[in-house]
Every structure is written in C-alpha cells, then in structure tokens.
Write a protein that holds these residues in place. Structure first.
Motif, PDB file in Angstrom:
ATOM      1  N   PRO A 103       0.809  -1.235   0.000  1.00 44.56           N
ATOM      2  CA  PRO A 103       0.000   0.000   0.000  1.00 44.56           C
ATOM      3  C   PRO A 103       0.836   1.276   0.000  1.00 44.56           C
ATOM      4  O   PRO A 103       0.530   2.223  -0.722  1.00 44.56           O
ATOM      5  N   VAL A 104       1.905   1.321   0.819  1.00 52.09           N
ATOM      6  CA  VAL A 104       2.699   2.552   0.883  1.00 52.09           C
ATOM      7  C   VAL A 104       3.479   2.747  -0.416  1.00 52.09           C
ATOM      8  O   VAL A 104       3.650   3.881  -0.884  1.00 52.09           O
ATOM      9  N   CYS A 105       3.947   1.680  -1.037  1.00 49.66           N
ATOM     10  CA  CYS A 105       4.669   1.812  -2.312  1.00 49.66           C
ATOM     11  C   CYS A 105       3.728   2.271  -3.412  1.00 49.66           C
ATOM     12  O   CYS A 105       4.095   3.085  -4.269  1.00 49.66           O
ATOM     13  N   ARG A 106       2.500   1.764  -3.403  1.00 48.32           N
ATOM     14  CA  ARG A 106       1.510   2.216  -4.386  1.00 48.32           C
ATOM     15  C   ARG A 106       1.138   3.674  -4.138  1.00 48.32           C
ATOM     16  O   ARG A 106       0.996   4.464  -5.078  1.00 48.32           O
ATOM     17  N   ARG A 107       1.003   4.052  -2.867  1.00 50.43           N
ATOM     18  CA  ARG A 107       0.652   5.430  -2.518  1.00 50.43           C
ATOM     19  C   ARG A 107       1.726   6.407  -2.972  1.00 50.43           C
ATOM     20  O   ARG A 107       1.436   7.550  -3.325  1.00 50.43           O
ATOM     21  N   HIS A 108       2.966   5.957  -2.994  1.00 48.76           N
ATOM     22  CA  HIS A 108       4.078   6.807  -3.427  1.00 48.76           C
ATOM     23  C   HIS A 108       4.398   6.623  -4.911  1.00 48.76           C
ATOM     24  O   HIS A 108       5.443   7.087  -5.365  1.00 48.76           O
ATOM     25  N   HIS A 109       3.516   5.931  -5.626  1.00 46.79           N
ATOM     26  CA  HIS A 109       3.633   5.767  -7.078  1.00 46.79           C
ATOM     27  C   HIS A 109       4.950   5.100  -7.476  1.00 46.79           C
ATOM     28  O   HIS A 109       5.596   5.483  -8.453  1.00 46.79           O
ATOM     29  N   VAL A 110       5.321   4.099  -6.710  1.00 43.63           N
ATOM     30  CA  VAL A 110       6.550   3.358  -6.990  1.00 43.63           C
ATOM     31  C   VAL A 110       6.175   2.059  -7.690  1.00 43.63           C
ATOM     32  O   VAL A 110       5.552   1.185  -7.097  1.00 43.63           O
ATOM     33  N   ASP A 111       6.548   1.928  -8.958  1.00 44.53           N
ATOM     34  CA  ASP A 111       6.264   0.683  -9.679  1.00 44.53           C
ATOM     35  C   ASP A 111       7.490   0.151 -10.415  1.00 44.53           C
ATOM     36  O   ASP A 111       7.382  -0.686 -11.303  1.00 44.53           O
ATOM     37  N   GLU A 112       8.670   0.669 -10.044  1.00 42.51           N
ATOM     38  CA  GLU A 112       9.914   0.118 -10.566  1.00 42.51           C
ATOM     39  C   GLU A 112      10.995   0.292  -9.513  1.00 42.51           C
ATOM     40  O   GLU A 112      10.943   1.211  -8.684  1.00 42.51           O
ATOM     41  N   PHE A 113      11.970  -0.636  -9.568  1.00 43.22           N
ATOM     42  CA  PHE A 113      12.964  -0.677  -8.498  1.00 43.22           C
ATOM     43  C   PHE A 113      14.382  -0.644  -9.063  1.00 43.22           C
ATOM     44  O   PHE A 113      14.638  -1.189 -10.142  1.00 43.22           O
ATOM     45  N   PRO A 114      15.315  -0.047  -8.298  1.00 46.12           N
ATOM     46  CA  PRO A 114      15.036   0.780  -7.121  1.00 46.12           C
ATOM     47  C   PRO A 114      14.584   2.177  -7.523  1.00 46.12           C
ATOM     48  O   PRO A 114      14.975   2.676  -8.576  1.00 46.12           O
ATOM     49  N   THR A 115      13.756   2.799  -6.698  1.00 50.22           N
ATOM     50  CA  THR A 115      13.339   4.192  -6.872  1.00 50.22           C
ATOM     51  C   THR A 115      13.821   4.989  -5.663  1.00 50.22           C
ATOM     52  O   THR A 115      13.677   4.541  -4.527  1.00 50.22           O
ATOM     53  N   PHE A 116      14.384   6.160  -5.927  1.00 50.37           N
ATOM     54  CA  PHE A 116      14.912   7.011  -4.850  1.00 50.37           C
ATOM     55  C   PHE A 116      14.116   8.314  -4.792  1.00 50.37           C
ATOM     56  O   PHE A 116      13.864   8.923  -5.829  1.00 50.37           O
ATOM     57  N   LYS A 117      13.740   8.708  -3.586  1.00 50.21           N
ATOM     58  CA  LYS A 117      13.002   9.953  -3.412  1.00 50.21           C
ATOM     59  C   LYS A 117      13.655  10.802  -2.325  1.00 50.21           C
ATOM     60  O   LYS A 117      14.074  10.285  -1.279  1.00 50.21           O
ATOM     61  N   LEU A 118      13.707  12.106  -2.588  1.00 50.95           N
ATOM     62  CA  LEU A 118      14.228  13.074  -1.635  1.00 50.95           C
ATOM     63  C   LEU A 118      13.050  13.757  -0.945  1.00 50.95           C
ATOM     64  O   LEU A 118      12.200  14.357  -1.608  1.00 50.95           O
ATOM     65  N   VAL A 119      12.992  13.636   0.371  1.00 56.84           N
ATOM     66  CA  VAL A 119      11.875  14.159   1.160  1.00 56.84           C
ATOM     67  C   VAL A 119      12.277  15.492   1.780  1.00 56.84           C
ATOM     68  O   VAL A 119      13.371  15.633   2.342  1.00 56.84           O
ATOM     69  N   ASN A 120      11.379  16.464   1.688  1.00 60.92           N
ATOM     70  CA  ASN A 120      11.658  17.818   2.164  1.00 60.92           C
ATOM     71  C   ASN A 120      11.627  17.928   3.688  1.00 60.92           C
ATOM     72  O   ASN A 120      10.981  17.128   4.374  1.00 60.92           O
ATOM     73  N   PHE A 121      12.301  18.935   4.180  1.00 62.92           N
ATOM     74  CA  PHE A 121      12.251  19.312   5.590  1.00 62.92           C
ATOM     75  C   PHE A 121      10.825  19.741   5.943  1.00 62.92           C
ATOM     76  O   PHE A 121      10.194  20.518   5.228  1.00 62.92           O
ATOM     77  N   MET A 122      10.269  19.167   7.024  1.00 62.67           N
ATOM     78  CA  MET A 122       8.921  19.483   7.519  1.00 62.67           C
ATOM     79  C   MET A 122       7.841  19.232   6.466  1.00 62.67           C
ATOM     80  O   MET A 122       6.837  19.944   6.397  1.00 62.67           O
ATOM     81  N   SER A 123       8.021  18.208   5.659  1.00 63.42           N
ATOM     82  CA  SER A 123       7.046  17.888   4.608  1.00 63.42           C
ATOM     83  C   SER A 123       5.771  17.320   5.223  1.00 63.42           C
ATOM     84  O   SER A 123       5.819  16.493   6.142  1.00 63.42           O
ATOM     85  N   SER A 124       4.632  17.761   4.719  1.00 64.34           N
ATOM     86  CA  SER A 124       3.353  17.292   5.254  1.00 64.34           C
ATOM     87  C   SER A 124       2.625  16.353   4.304  1.00 64.34           C
ATOM     88  O   SER A 124       1.725  15.622   4.712  1.00 64.34           O
ATOM     89  N   ASN A 125       2.993  16.349   3.025  1.00 62.92           N
ATOM     90  CA  ASN A 125       2.331  15.484   2.049  1.00 62.92           C
ATOM     91  C   ASN A 125       3.410  14.769   1.230  1.00 62.92           C
ATOM     92  O   ASN A 125       3.851  15.249   0.189  1.00 62.92           O
ATOM     93  N   LEU A 126       3.833  13.623   1.713  1.00 60.65           N
ATOM     94  CA  LEU A 126       4.979  12.945   1.119  1.00 60.65           C
ATOM     95  C   LEU A 126       4.789  12.570  -0.353  1.00 60.65           C
ATOM     96  O   LEU A 126       5.655  12.859  -1.183  1.00 60.65           O
ATOM     97  N   PRO A 127       3.688  11.905  -0.742  1.00 61.45           N
ATOM     98  CA  PRO A 127       3.569  11.464  -2.140  1.00 61.45           C
ATOM     99  C   PRO A 127       3.635  12.592  -3.150  1.00 61.45           C
ATOM    100  O   PRO A 127       4.166  12.420  -4.257  1.00 61.45           O
ATOM    101  N   SER A 128       3.112  13.766  -2.792  1.00 58.43           N
ATOM    102  CA  SER A 128       3.053  14.852  -3.770  1.00 58.43           C
ATOM    103  C   SER A 128       4.271  15.777  -3.723  1.00 58.43           C
ATOM    104  O   SER A 128       4.548  16.485  -4.692  1.00 58.43           O
ATOM    105  N   THR A 129       5.011  15.773  -2.624  1.00 61.16           N
ATOM    106  CA  THR A 129       6.126  16.718  -2.501  1.00 61.16           C
ATOM    107  C   THR A 129       7.505  16.067  -2.612  1.00 61.16           C
ATOM    108  O   THR A 129       8.483  16.750  -2.894  1.00 61.16           O
ATOM    109  N   ALA A 130       7.592  14.767  -2.370  1.00 54.34           N
ATOM    110  CA  ALA A 130       8.895  14.100  -2.466  1.00 54.34           C
ATOM    111  C   ALA A 130       9.384  14.144  -3.909  1.00 54.34           C
ATOM    112  O   ALA A 130       8.604  14.005  -4.859  1.00 54.34           O
TER     113      ALA A 130
END
Length: 638
Positions: A103-130
């Motif tokens: 569920p969390v991988c689908r929520r973050h739109h991850v469908d290939e591996f490996p996928t790397f995402k950079l998460v912002n400081f004080m981010s409140s909406n991970l899937p849309s801002t990472a």
C-alpha cells in the motif's frame, strides 16, 4: 559389512548433513542491522517522515530485484559516508516486496525498483512533494544530490553555511558567533564547489562550531587570511590566531575530514574509499559466506528436480498479488498487455483444473474491461479475491520449490517467472479457433508483460534491449522457443559474477554438458562464452525439459511431504536440496557422528581425496542410471 562403494556414497550424504547444520540462517531485509539506514514500513513511514525536522533520501526497493541486491553495498557505503549528516539529512529504505508495504509503495507511485526519493524538511504530504532522484547511482553523485536538496530547504532558523557570507570584514565573523560557539571554520572556495557545504555537514554535529563559506572574490577577507589557493580551510578560535588547516590545494573532502578528526572537531565515521566509486566492497552482509567447495553441486552434482507447478503458481501469485498492485491504475496499453498475458495463461498454463478455470474467467473479465482508458488495480484485486465460481481460484501463499534460494531474497520470483515463460513457450496449446497457438504470439505477450509489469528497472532494460531482435530473428514457432532460451543464457552470462547471484546456485549456460551431451559441439574450452550449440538438439531438450512438470496431490497448492521447499526459519538452516525439517535431533546427531567417524578413518590416508572424488562420480552414475531424464539441474539460477 558395508562395501567400499557404499562407504563412498554415504560419505557424500553425511557431508551434506553436516553442511545443513553449518550453513547460516538467512534474512530478507537487505539493510537489516545497518543503523545508518532507517528501515521503514507501511506503519512507520508517515510517523518518521511527515513533519520531520530533517531531510531524507528514501530508497524504495524489492528484495528479489537483482539490481537492488547489487546496489545495496553502494547504498550502505553512502550511508556510512554521510553518517555525520544525519541531524540534517538521513537515509531510509522501504522493501516493497513485503506484502505489508505494497500500500505505501503504491501510494508513493513506486512501480519500478530501485526508486529514490528526496523528502523535504517538515514535509506534510509525502507522495506529492517528495522528489524522485534520477541521477547517477554512485556515492559521489547521490551525495551531491543530497547537498543540493538540503540547500533548497527553508531552514528555520537559517543555517550559516547554506550561502556565502555577505559581510566584507573580519569582525563580521565575530559578530555572527553566538556565545555557544567556541570556534569557527572558514572555507574559501569557488561558487560551484561542493567541498564547503559537505565539510559543513560533516561538522554539523559539533554545536560548538560554526561554519562560514567565503566566495573567493571577497578581496578584503582574502588578504586578511592570506589566501593563495582554493579551496582553503581555516580554523578561527576566539581570542586566538587564525590557523590554516594544512592539506594540499584541491585536496579531497576525505583529507580535510581526517584533519578535523585529528583536531578533535568531529567524531569518527567512515568515508567512501573513492568519491567517484560506482561500487563498494563494503560488507556484502546480504550474501551468505559459504565456501565454494562446500556446495551441494560439488557433493551431489546431479541431484536436482524438474519443473514444479508450485514455482509456476507462486510466480503468478507474486505477479498478480504484489507486482500488479504497485500500480494504482493501468492505462490502455497496460490493460491490453495484461489482457493478452491472461489470455495466454487461459490457453497454455499447465495447471490444475481450478487454476485453468480461474484464468478463463479472468480473461473474460479482462475482455469486458479492455476498452477502458484507465483500469483500477483495486478492481482487479477484488476480482481475483472474489471469483464468482467456487472451483476457480488463485492461491494466496507464495511457496518456492525448485526456485528456493540459499537466502530468502535470492532467486525466488525471477527464477519462477523465467521458468513460467519457458514452460508457456513449449506447451501445445490451442488458439480460439481450435488450431495450434502461434508461439510467436506467446513470445510477444511475454514481451508486453515484462515491458509493463516487471519492476526491476535494469532487468527490464536489458530484456527490452534484447527484444529489439525478435522481429528480425523470430520467423517460426521454434525460433520463438530458441530466442527466449538465448536471451536467458545471455542474462545468466551477464549476471554470473553479480552480487545478486546465489553462490549456492551459480548461473550457468543451459543446458550443461552432463544433461545434454548432444546439445554442444565438441570443444576443449571450458569458457561459457565460446560454446557452440547444436540448436536442433537444444530445441528437443527444451521441449522435453519444460514439459516434465511435477504436480502435487492437493491441486498444486501445497508441496509434497518430501520436496524442495524452504525449511522453517526457526531451525536456523537453509534449503540445499531436501526439506531438512523432516530431520530430527537424533537424525542430525547421527549424521555428525557417522561423518566424523568416516573422516577419522580416512583423513590421514591419500585415499581420502580419492574416495570423495569417486563418491561424486558414483553419485552421478547412480542418479543417471536411476533417473535418466527425470532429474534435471535447476539451471536458471536467477
């Protein structure tokens, strides 16, 4: 009294018993025990990353993905290289092959591996801002990407070293130092240099220090510090002289960090051996430390099974219940590719009646929905879980049999999928019109499935690159079978020495000589790259091999009592041919005693080595005579 031949045979068997006890237990998590990488899952990812007071680089990976396994030492190397940065930017990882994390991988739109995402400081909406990182996968490049990401954040309070200083005079340093700052590091460098920012991050844990970066165009300050080359780093202590940190000009970050350690400015942590290395030789903790000479192949080199329906079923369960579910929706091309794959399964899959009925119903359902521009995978999952007929179903459990690896993240799904593809290619299935199905159509269907639903990026890239030759080289049904065989052998050759390879099941060119002596032209070379094949004989062998399928009593959903399934992990053993859970403490103790007895009798004699070699030859002769074409090696050790 036992004959010498029996003694030889049982010596080999007893050695296997000892190996079962001696081999280490296995772990699936590629980063287990790596404290500098935070393991995340569906329950913890939001709690740790949302509103976090630091930035993150997160790797979404799959433990079965060969490229992910090969990359793991590099990611560990990166984590150790930037261990001192963790209060500002840290590393994390999510295993998407764990069904709980789908569920969390689908929520973050991850469908290939490996996928790397950079998460912002004080981010409140991970899937849309990472931010998805698409740069080179080296320690050097990924470290710089982390620096760039940190610099862009709206830090509050501001961090001194993010930008170059604006003041022109020496007293500016003193005015910017708070009472807690006992000293400062002043770095003169070019505007495009990363050294100052990286050193500042290395020093971030020392709260008594403040770091200033100075543009080389600040003439007044350059004269004050007597700067003559760049970059230059100076140590400035309150009411003390300015001290230049003495390293050669254009020195690497590694030398400066060493100087900082010697001065007691930072605590000890590892740096990569090379700022531009693509691979590290750091502990391959995810690979078993088993000596090559103590493998089942060397003791019983011909002991291996044919295709087992369990592996085919499990490959499909993994594909439909895990891989497919990583996507939220399927577009029109993906829907068509899935529909074609299900159609081939409904015609060619050599499974139980229950399984065949399931695929026939699945195909009819896909036909009704193929016109949609978007098809929700949630709808597909609901259909799979609630098929309208009692006697049609897809298993929920994944049980590897012949595709079991020496550790739980080795082989498994890729091995099962390759076996499934080869098996489908040789089936004598019928088309909608009653005639034989064109195997070229099956090959194109496999091509479409890999293109849209195989999530290992690098594996898919290599397959698609090879697939460009299908149209020009595949003219007949037999060409299709041979094309897939060649493609798989090329993959095995490319990955033979890869870190993702299972040392217990080395990748070979199939079929090996002892299984099919007539498949190769005579050669004095043992180099797999120069084999000359007799493809007509190979074709006959493949058709027989992949049609020799082992079925089980309970409609292929559970293994037989004695089978090649993984032993319970609580036994602290790993599978090497038999289900060792059938052995109790008395059996194991007997194996040890008998082995030590035989070894004592033979060890001091030159006959010992001869007996072991003869034992192997006897085993080969024994199995070939008893199972001339029913016992095969598991060749595609993905």
């Amino acid at each position: 009294m036992a004959s010498h031949q029996d003694l030889n045979h049982w010596t080999g068997i007893l050695m296997v018993c000892l190996m079962i006890i001696a081999l280490p237990s296995c772990q699936a998590d590629l980063y287990e025990g790596i404290t500098s990488i935070q393991s995340l899952n569906n329950d913890t990812i939001d709690r740790i990353l949302v509103k976090s007071n630091r930035c993150w680089m997160v790797q979404f990976y799959s433990s079965w993905c060969g490229h992910c396994q090969s990359f793991a030492p590099t990611y560990i190397g990166l984590a150790e290289d930037v261990a001192g940065w963790k209060s500002v930017v840290a590393l994390a990882a999510v295993d998407c092959s764990d069904v709980r994390n789908v569920p969390v991988c689908r929520r973050h739109h991850v469908d290939e591996f490996p996928t790397f995402k950079l998460v912002n400081f004080m981010s409140s909406n991970l899937p849309s801002t990472a931010i998805v990182y698409k740069g080179k996968r080296t320690i050097y490049s990924m470290r710089r990407a982390m620096v760039d990401h940190v610099v862009k954040q709206p830090w509050n309070p501001p961090i001194s070293w993010i930008n170059f200083i604006k003041f022109e005079h020496f007293r500016g340093f003193i005015s910017k130092m708070s009472p807690k700052h006992h000293a400062a590091i002043v770095i003169f460098e070019d505007t495009k240099s990363y050294l100052g920012r990286e050193l500042a991050l290395d020093l971030v844990s020392n709260e008594e220090m403040i770091v200033f970066r100075v543009d080389r165009n600040k003439k007044t300050l350059i004269q004050k510090f007597h700067v003559i080359d760049y970059p230059s780093v100076y140590f400035l202590k309150r009411n003390s002289k300015i001290v230049k940190i003495a390293v050669k000009s254009n020195s690497s970050r590694k030398l400066y960090v060493k100087s900082f350690k010697n001065m007691g400015l930072i605590s000890s942590f590892k740096l990569s051996n090379s700022v531009n290395q693509k691979k590290t030789e750091l502990h391959n903790h995810h690979l078993p430390s088993v000596s090559a000479k103590f493998t089942l192949q060397n003791v019983l080199p011909n002991y291996a099974p044919p295709v087992n329906i369990i592996d085919l079923d499990s490959a499909l369960v993994f594909a439909f219940r895990r891989e497919l579910c990583l996507k939220s929706t399927l577009d029109k091309n993906e829907t068509l590719a899935l529909r074609n794959f299900v159609m081939v399964l409904s015609k060619c899959y050599p499974g139980s009646p229950k399984r065949m009925q399931f695929f026939q119903l699945f195909y009819k359902w896909m036909n009704k929905n193929e016109h949609l521009n978007r098809l929700s995978t949630e709808r597909i999952t609901k259909f799979i879980d609630h098929v309208p007929f009692k006697n049609a179903s897809l298993p929920k459990k994944i049980i590897w049999s012949k595709c079991t690896g020496s550790q739980s993240h080795l082989r498994g799904y890729p091995c099962g999928l390759w076996t499934l593809f080869h098996t489908l290619m040789v089936q004598n299935c019928r088309s909608h019109f009653g005639g034989p199905m064109d195997r070229r159509k099956i090959l194109y269907t496999i091509h479409g499935f890999v293109q849209y639903f195989f999530s290992c990026q690098k594996c898919r890239h290599h397959f698609m690159k090879e697939a460009k030759t299908i149209r020009s080289s595949v003219k007949t049904n037999d060409d299709a079978i041979l094309w897939l065989w060649r493609a798989h052998n090329k993959a095995n050759l490319r990955l033979k020495d890869d870190k993702s390879s299972d040392p217990e099941f080395p990748k070979i060119q199939f079929p090996p000589l002892y299984l099919c002596p007539t498949c190769r032209l005579p050669s004095r070379s043992y180099n797999d790259t120069v084999i000359k094949w007799k493809e007509k004989n190979v074709l006959k062998f493949l058709k027989k091999f992949y049609n020799d399928i082992e079925y089980n009593k309970n409609e292929a959903e559970m293994p037989l009592q004695v089978n090649y399934v993984r032993a319970p992990t609580s036994l602290n053993v790993i599978k090497i041919g038999w289900d060792v859970s059938l052995m109790n403490t008395t059996d194991i103790s007997f194996c040890i005693v008998m082995y030590l007895t035989v070894r004592t009798l033979l060890f001091n004699s030159d006959r010992f080595n001869k007996v072991i070699v003869q034992s192997q030859l006897n085993d080969i002769t024994f199995f070939k005579s008893r199972y001339p074409m029913n016992v095969y090696t598991t060749h595609h050790t993905i």
